[in-house]
Design a protein around this motif. Structure first.
Motif, PDB file in Angstrom:
ATOM      1  N   LYS A 196       0.733  23.110  -9.866  1.00 61.50           N
ATOM      2  CA  LYS A 196       1.991  23.090 -10.609  1.00 61.50           C
ATOM      3  C   LYS A 196       1.812  22.326 -11.920  1.00 61.50           C
ATOM      4  N   GLY A 197       1.135  21.188 -11.848  1.00 62.68           N
ATOM      5  CA  GLY A 197       0.882  20.396 -13.049  1.00 62.68           C
ATOM      6  C   GLY A 197       0.012  21.136 -14.050  1.00 62.68           C
ATOM      7  N   LEU A 198      -0.986  21.850 -13.549  1.00 60.66           N
ATOM      8  CA  LEU A 198      -1.874  22.622 -14.418  1.00 60.66           C
ATOM      9  C   LEU A 198      -1.101  23.729 -15.123  1.00 60.66           C
ATOM     10  N   ILE A 199      -0.302  24.464 -14.368  1.00 60.23           N
ATOM     11  CA  ILE A 199       0.475  25.561 -14.948  1.00 60.23           C
ATOM     12  C   ILE A 199       1.507  25.013 -15.934  1.00 60.23           C
ATOM     13  N   GLU A 200       2.186  23.938 -15.559  1.00 54.33           N
ATOM     14  CA  GLU A 200       3.189  23.339 -16.441  1.00 54.33           C
ATOM     15  C   GLU A 200       2.571  22.884 -17.759  1.00 54.33           C
ATOM     16  N   SER A 201       1.404  22.270 -17.687  1.00 51.79           N
ATOM     17  CA  SER A 201       0.765  21.796 -18.917  1.00 51.79           C
ATOM     18  C   SER A 201       0.328  22.962 -19.800  1.00 51.79           C
ATOM     19  N   GLU A 202      -0.102  24.061 -19.194  1.00 53.02           N
ATOM     20  CA  GLU A 202      -0.475  25.237 -19.965  1.00 53.02           C
ATOM     21  C   GLU A 202       0.750  25.850 -20.652  1.00 53.02           C
ATOM     22  N   VAL A 203       1.864  25.910 -19.940  1.00 49.40           N
ATOM     23  CA  VAL A 203       3.091  26.470 -20.512  1.00 49.40           C
ATOM     24  C   VAL A 203       3.544  25.624 -21.701  1.00 49.40           C
ATOM     25  N   ILE A 204       3.575  24.322 -21.531  1.00 52.51           N
ATOM     26  CA  ILE A 204       4.010  23.437 -22.619  1.00 52.51           C
ATOM     27  C   ILE A 204       3.068  23.535 -23.810  1.00 52.51           C
ATOM     28  N   GLY A 205       1.776  23.562 -23.534  1.00 55.16           N
ATOM     29  CA  GLY A 205       0.799  23.699 -24.617  1.00 55.16           C
ATOM     30  C   GLY A 205       0.963  25.009 -25.367  1.00 55.16           C
ATOM     31  N   THR A 206       1.194  26.089 -24.633  1.00 54.39           N
ATOM     32  CA  THR A 206       1.394  27.397 -25.259  1.00 54.39           C
ATOM     33  C   THR A 206       2.667  27.401 -26.097  1.00 54.39           C
ATOM     34  N   LEU A 207       3.736  26.817 -25.571  1.00 57.99           N
ATOM     35  CA  LEU A 207       4.983  26.743 -26.343  1.00 57.99           C
ATOM     36  C   LEU A 207       4.787  25.980 -27.648  1.00 57.99           C
ATOM     37  N   HIS A 208       4.093  24.850 -27.585  1.00 58.93           N
ATOM     38  CA  HIS A 208       3.846  24.064 -28.801  1.00 58.93           C
ATOM     39  C   HIS A 208       2.994  24.849 -29.798  1.00 58.93           C
ATOM     40  N   LEU A 228       0.831  -1.196   0.000  1.00 57.03           N
ATOM     41  CA  LEU A 228       0.000   0.000   0.000  1.00 57.03           C
ATOM     42  C   LEU A 228       0.869   1.251   0.000  1.00 57.03           C
ATOM     43  N   GLY A 229       0.569   2.164  -0.895  1.00 59.42           N
ATOM     44  CA  GLY A 229       1.285   3.438  -0.949  1.00 59.42           C
ATOM     45  C   GLY A 229       0.298   4.571  -0.976  1.00 59.42           C
ATOM     46  N   ASN A 230       0.710   5.694  -0.481  1.00 60.64           N
ATOM     47  CA  ASN A 230      -0.147   6.866  -0.483  1.00 60.64           C
ATOM     48  C   ASN A 230       0.376   7.835  -1.528  1.00 60.64           C
ATOM     49  N   TYR A 231      -0.323   7.956  -2.628  1.00 60.04           N
ATOM     50  CA  TYR A 231       0.127   8.802  -3.727  1.00 60.04           C
ATOM     51  C   TYR A 231      -0.786   9.995  -3.957  1.00 60.04           C
ATOM     52  N   ASP A 232      -1.435  10.454  -2.925  1.00 62.66           N
ATOM     53  CA  ASP A 232      -2.293  11.623  -3.090  1.00 62.66           C
ATOM     54  C   ASP A 232      -1.447  12.826  -3.489  1.00 62.66           C
ATOM     55  N   LEU A 233      -1.916  13.544  -4.490  1.00 62.93           N
ATOM     56  CA  LEU A 233      -1.211  14.750  -4.896  1.00 62.93           C
ATOM     57  C   LEU A 233      -1.722  15.920  -4.079  1.00 62.93           C
ATOM     58  N   ALA A 234      -0.815  16.718  -3.572  1.00 59.59           N
ATOM     59  CA  ALA A 234      -1.190  17.905  -2.819  1.00 59.59           C
ATOM     60  C   ALA A 234      -1.732  18.950  -3.780  1.00 59.59           C
ATOM     61  N   ASP A 235      -2.456  19.922  -3.231  1.00 64.02           N
ATOM     62  CA  ASP A 235      -2.998  20.992  -4.059  1.00 64.02           C
ATOM     63  C   ASP A 235      -1.897  21.731  -4.812  1.00 64.02           C
ATOM     64  N   VAL A 236      -0.755  21.883  -4.182  1.00 59.07           N
ATOM     65  CA  VAL A 236       0.368  22.570  -4.823  1.00 59.07           C
ATOM     66  C   VAL A 236       0.808  21.799  -6.056  1.00 59.07           C
ATOM     67  N   ILE A 260       0.625  34.310 -11.165  1.00 64.34           N
ATOM     68  CA  ILE A 260      -0.376  33.348 -10.679  1.00 64.34           C
ATOM     69  C   ILE A 260       0.283  32.315  -9.775  1.00 64.34           C
ATOM     70  N   THR A 261       1.450  31.809 -10.168  1.00 68.45           N
ATOM     71  CA  THR A 261       2.172  30.826  -9.351  1.00 68.45           C
ATOM     72  C   THR A 261       2.529  31.399  -7.994  1.00 68.45           C
ATOM     73  N   LEU A 262       3.021  32.627  -7.968  1.00 66.62           N
ATOM     74  CA  LEU A 262       3.361  33.267  -6.694  1.00 66.62           C
ATOM     75  C   LEU A 262       2.131  33.448  -5.803  1.00 66.62           C
ATOM     76  N   ILE A 263       1.044  33.882  -6.390  1.00 66.93           N
ATOM     77  CA  ILE A 263      -0.192  34.078  -5.618  1.00 66.93           C
ATOM     78  C   ILE A 263      -0.672  32.756  -5.055  1.00 66.93           C
ATOM     79  N   LEU A 264      -0.699  31.723  -5.875  1.00 66.23           N
ATOM     80  CA  LEU A 264      -1.167  30.417  -5.420  1.00 66.23           C
ATOM     81  C   LEU A 264      -0.258  29.855  -4.342  1.00 66.23           C
ATOM     82  N   SER A 265       1.051  30.025  -4.498  1.00 66.34           N
ATOM     83  CA  SER A 265       1.983  29.561  -3.478  1.00 66.34           C
ATOM     84  C   SER A 265       1.728  30.274  -2.161  1.00 66.34           C
ATOM     85  N   TYR A 266       1.496  31.569  -2.224  1.00 60.32           N
ATOM     86  CA  TYR A 266       1.219  32.350  -1.021  1.00 60.32           C
ATOM     87  C   TYR A 266      -0.073  31.874  -0.358  1.00 60.32           C
TER      88      TYR A 266
END
Length: 180
Positions: A95-107, A83-91, A170-176
């Motif tokens: 981070k995954g959402l922002i990263e995927s948007e950046v990569i999509g925009t670059l493409h 048994l492992g606990n792989y819950d992703l934290a909100d952070v 947005i990343t800074l605000i969300l981190s805060y």
């Protein structure tokens, strides 16, 4: 009104990037995104909705399908005594959402470059080729390769500066907010 093909092409890379941290497999992430598009296509009224609604629906569907995949994996692990606990934290989720948007925009912006600039960038940055290899393959001079690369970077920098500034804020605000 956008067609299903337009919507598929617009968000596929971003959604795969978003799903990857959940499932830790590029192939499974692609399968999940395909499943999300199947759910999307089963609801034809979504094609008439605002693009932001469509995008939000797809992200939510990918997240839910990814979480279901995680739950299924956890159950399998539970029954094999690992048994492992792989819950992703909100952070991590943000981070995954922002990263995927950046990569999509670059493409998307890379696809919008002039053809020669685009080809040079793909060979140098995505295939890791040296200037000489690119020049030989494209049958142009090394200086032309360098010029096309510089032109592409100049165009991308101009187009993406405001996007990256907005993403950083947005990343800074969300981190805060997540700290407090």
């Amino acid at each position: 009104m956008a067609t299903f093909d337009d919507i598929f092409k617009s968000y596929f890379v971003q959604l795969c990037t978003f799903a990857y941290p959940f499932v830790k497999s590029e192939e499974i992430a692609k399968d999940i995104v395909h499943d999300a598009y199947m759910v999307f296509i089963d609801n034809p009224l979504l094609l008439e909705k605002d693009p932001l609604v469509q995008k939000s629906y797809l992200y939510t569907t990918v997240k839910n399908l990814s979480m279901n995949h995680q739950r299924k994996n956890r159950l399998e692990e539970k029954y094999t005594n690992s048994l492992g606990n792989y819950d992703l934290a909100d952070v991590d989720l943000m981070k995954g959402l922002i990263e995927s948007e950046v990569i999509g925009t670059l493409h998307r912006e890379l696809d919008a470059l002039p053809e020669r600039c685009q080809h040079v960038c793909r060979l140098i940055y995505m295939e890791g080729k040296k200037y000489e290899e690119v020049a030989s393959e494209m049958q142009i001079s090394v200086n032309t390769v360098k010029s096309q690369r510089i032109l592409a970077l100049r165009i991308l920098r101009k187009k993406l500066t405001s996007f990256f500034f907005f993403t950083s804020i947005i990343t800074l605000i969300l981190s805060y907010l997540l700290i407090f």
